[in-house]
Write a protein that holds these residues in place. Structure first.
Motif, PDB file in Angstrom:
ATOM      1  N   VAL A 273       0.835  -1.204   0.000  1.00 24.34           N
ATOM      2  CA  VAL A 273       0.000   0.000   0.000  1.00 24.34           C
ATOM      3  C   VAL A 273       0.872   1.257   0.000  1.00 24.34           C
ATOM      4  O   VAL A 273       0.647   2.194  -0.777  1.00 24.34           O
ATOM      5  CB  VAL A 273      -0.943  -0.002   1.217  1.00 24.34           C
ATOM      6  N   GLU A 277       1.125   4.262  -3.311  1.00 21.95           N
ATOM      7  CA  GLU A 277       0.589   5.626  -3.173  1.00 21.95           C
ATOM      8  C   GLU A 277       1.163   6.632  -4.163  1.00 21.95           C
ATOM      9  O   GLU A 277       0.423   7.385  -4.791  1.00 21.95           O
ATOM     10  CB  GLU A 277       0.766   6.113  -1.734  1.00 21.95           C
ATOM     11  N   HIS A 310      -5.959  -5.118   0.164  1.00 26.14           N
ATOM     12  CA  HIS A 310      -5.289  -3.872   0.544  1.00 26.14           C
ATOM     13  C   HIS A 310      -5.069  -2.957  -0.665  1.00 26.14           C
ATOM     14  O   HIS A 310      -5.111  -1.734  -0.539  1.00 26.14           O
ATOM     15  CB  HIS A 310      -3.934  -4.181   1.192  1.00 26.14           C
ATOM     16  N   ALA A 312      -6.858  -2.877  -3.547  1.00 28.24           N
ATOM     17  CA  ALA A 312      -8.049  -2.563  -4.342  1.00 28.24           C
ATOM     18  C   ALA A 312      -8.381  -1.075  -4.414  1.00 28.24           C
ATOM     19  O   ALA A 312      -8.755  -0.573  -5.482  1.00 28.24           O
ATOM     20  CB  ALA A 312      -9.240  -3.359  -3.817  1.00 28.24           C
ATOM     21  N   PRO A 313      -8.261  -0.301  -3.312  1.00 24.98           N
ATOM     22  CA  PRO A 313      -8.584   1.135  -3.404  1.00 24.98           C
ATOM     23  C   PRO A 313      -7.695   1.908  -4.382  1.00 24.98           C
ATOM     24  O   PRO A 313      -8.053   3.014  -4.779  1.00 24.98           O
ATOM     25  CB  PRO A 313      -8.371   1.625  -1.966  1.00 24.98           C
ATOM     26  N   PHE A 314      -6.559   1.339  -4.767  1.00 20.85           N
ATOM     27  CA  PHE A 314      -5.640   2.022  -5.676  1.00 20.85           C
ATOM     28  C   PHE A 314      -5.808   1.567  -7.122  1.00 20.85           C
ATOM     29  O   PHE A 314      -5.108   2.057  -8.006  1.00 20.85           O
ATOM     30  CB  PHE A 314      -4.189   1.770  -5.244  1.00 20.85           C
ATOM     31  N   PRO A 317     -11.757  -0.578 -10.709  1.00 23.49           N
ATOM     32  CA  PRO A 317     -12.592  -1.740 -10.369  1.00 23.49           C
ATOM     33  C   PRO A 317     -12.509  -2.896 -11.365  1.00 23.49           C
ATOM     34  O   PRO A 317     -12.460  -4.059 -10.943  1.00 23.49           O
ATOM     35  CB  PRO A 317     -13.998  -1.145 -10.280  1.00 23.49           C
ATOM     36  N   THR A 320      -9.363  -4.859 -10.581  1.00 23.77           N
ATOM     37  CA  THR A 320      -9.523  -5.607  -9.332  1.00 23.77           C
ATOM     38  C   THR A 320     -10.362  -6.859  -9.548  1.00 23.77           C
ATOM     39  O   THR A 320     -10.028  -7.950  -9.055  1.00 23.77           O
ATOM     40  CB  THR A 320     -10.183  -4.720  -8.262  1.00 23.77           C
TER      41      THR A 320
END
Length: 337
Positions: A273, A277, A310, A312-314, A317, A320
């Motif tokens: 993660v 970033e 962990h 997936a938010p980056f 969709p 993912t």
């Protein structure tokens, strides 16, 4: 359960076929884009290890060995078997994209003395511990025939030279000098690579050789997490020569002593993660699919699921969802070892 040699060979072939079919899924190539999975292979010995063979279409290797010859280079055509390998099960192919580096790996680019021994598998920049080798019945392989200077480089220097934006995995088998090789790659080991497989000794085969505990301490300090031992070698001690009741000397008793083991390491999901970033969306996708492939190669689906949760938010969709589908599609027979 049938454990005959024929059964084991058939099971091994079935695993290779299932794994090859799995990694030929077009979704891997789509997620990787034009940047293949990158493996740094230190101590290549003429071909990739068996676990990487199913990845050949999506694999790029940077292979280091001071004994690369023109014959070996000439044989290194896409999908060709190593000139050092034998036919059948023991052949060791190269991927189409392989960079051959005829140098040793170390902590710097300064030439180093190289100890040429009677056994090719014990040649190293560190002299063999002949007393310990004799104890384990390896004395005939540990005789130093000559000492020559060889050109050296570092992993970081090679990554810069070949302009590699990603290094997914590092495999090291440099006969006792693995810790020095790792220390010569603070950028690649410290930040870039997701996974490591490093040959280590729990008892020394070379003089003043760093042992597993030394390597493990350093690797963990670089942000890696121990996963498993992938390969273990046990040797029986040969020093005892007391004859039995029949006067014969037995040297094949017992289980032996664990001497060599290959620890496997991955980055923890929290590191991933942090690493994602500052990346752009395309690089995030490329890094995560590379990490997942490393998990798949060694059958660590639980780790892959946690990592994807962990990350997936980056990710977009659809990416993912595709990665989750690939986890679900992993062939169950490939988890049997």
């Amino acid at each position: 359960m049938d454990l005959s040699p024929d059964f084991k060979l058939a099971r091994k072939r079935a695993i290779v076929e299932a794994s090859s079919a799995y990694f030929s899924d077009a979704r891997f190539a789509e997620l990787l884009g034009d940047r293949k999975f990158v493996l740094i292979d230190g101590g290549a010995k003429g071909g990739v290890q068996k676990e990487w063979v199913p990845l050949l279409p999506i694999l790029k290797v940077v292979a280091f060995d001071p004994y690369w010859s023109e014959e070996v280079n000439a044989s290194a055509k896409p999908g060709a078997s190593s000139a050092n390998g034998s036919a059948g099960e023991k052949s060791k192919p190269y991927p189409a994209e392989t960079i051959f580096v005829p140098k040793g790996l170390g902590p710097s680019e300064e030439a180093q003395p190289f100890y040429v021994t009677t056994g090719p598998s014990m040649r190293s920049v560190i002299p063999p511990d002949t007393e310990r080798a004799r104890l384990y019945g390896l004395g005939d392989y540990a005789v130093v025939q000559s000492v020559v200077d060889i050109p050296m480089t570092t992993i970081d220097a090679a990554v810069a030279q070949y302009e590699l934006p990603f290094v997914d995995f590092i495999k090291l088998d440099t006969q006792g000098s693995e810790l020095d090789v790792l220390k010569g790659a603070p950028k690649t080991v410290g930040r870039m690579a997701f996974g490591l497989r490093v040959e280590t000794c729990l008892n020394p085969l070379y003089e003043r050789q760093p042992l597993f505990t030394d390597v493990d301490t350093y690797v963990r300090a670089q942000g890696f997490e121990f996963i498993d031992f992938m390969h273990m070698l046990r040797y029986r001690r040969r020093a005892a020569t007391l004859p039995g009741a029949d006067g014969a000397v037995r040297q094949d008793l017992g289980l032996g002593q664990l001497v060599v083991a290959d620890p496997l390491y991955f980055r923890p999901p929290a590191f991933v993660v942090e690493h994602l970033e500052p990346m752009c969306p395309a690089d995030r996708q490329r890094y995560v699919i590379g990490a997942l492939i490393g998990c798949f190669v060694y059958g660590r689906l639980d780790y892959a699921l946690e990592l994807l949760a962990h990350a997936a938010p980056f990710l977009a969709p659809p990416a993912t969802a595709t990665m989750r589908d690939l986890i679900d599609a992993f062939p169950a027979q490939c988890l049997i070892r």
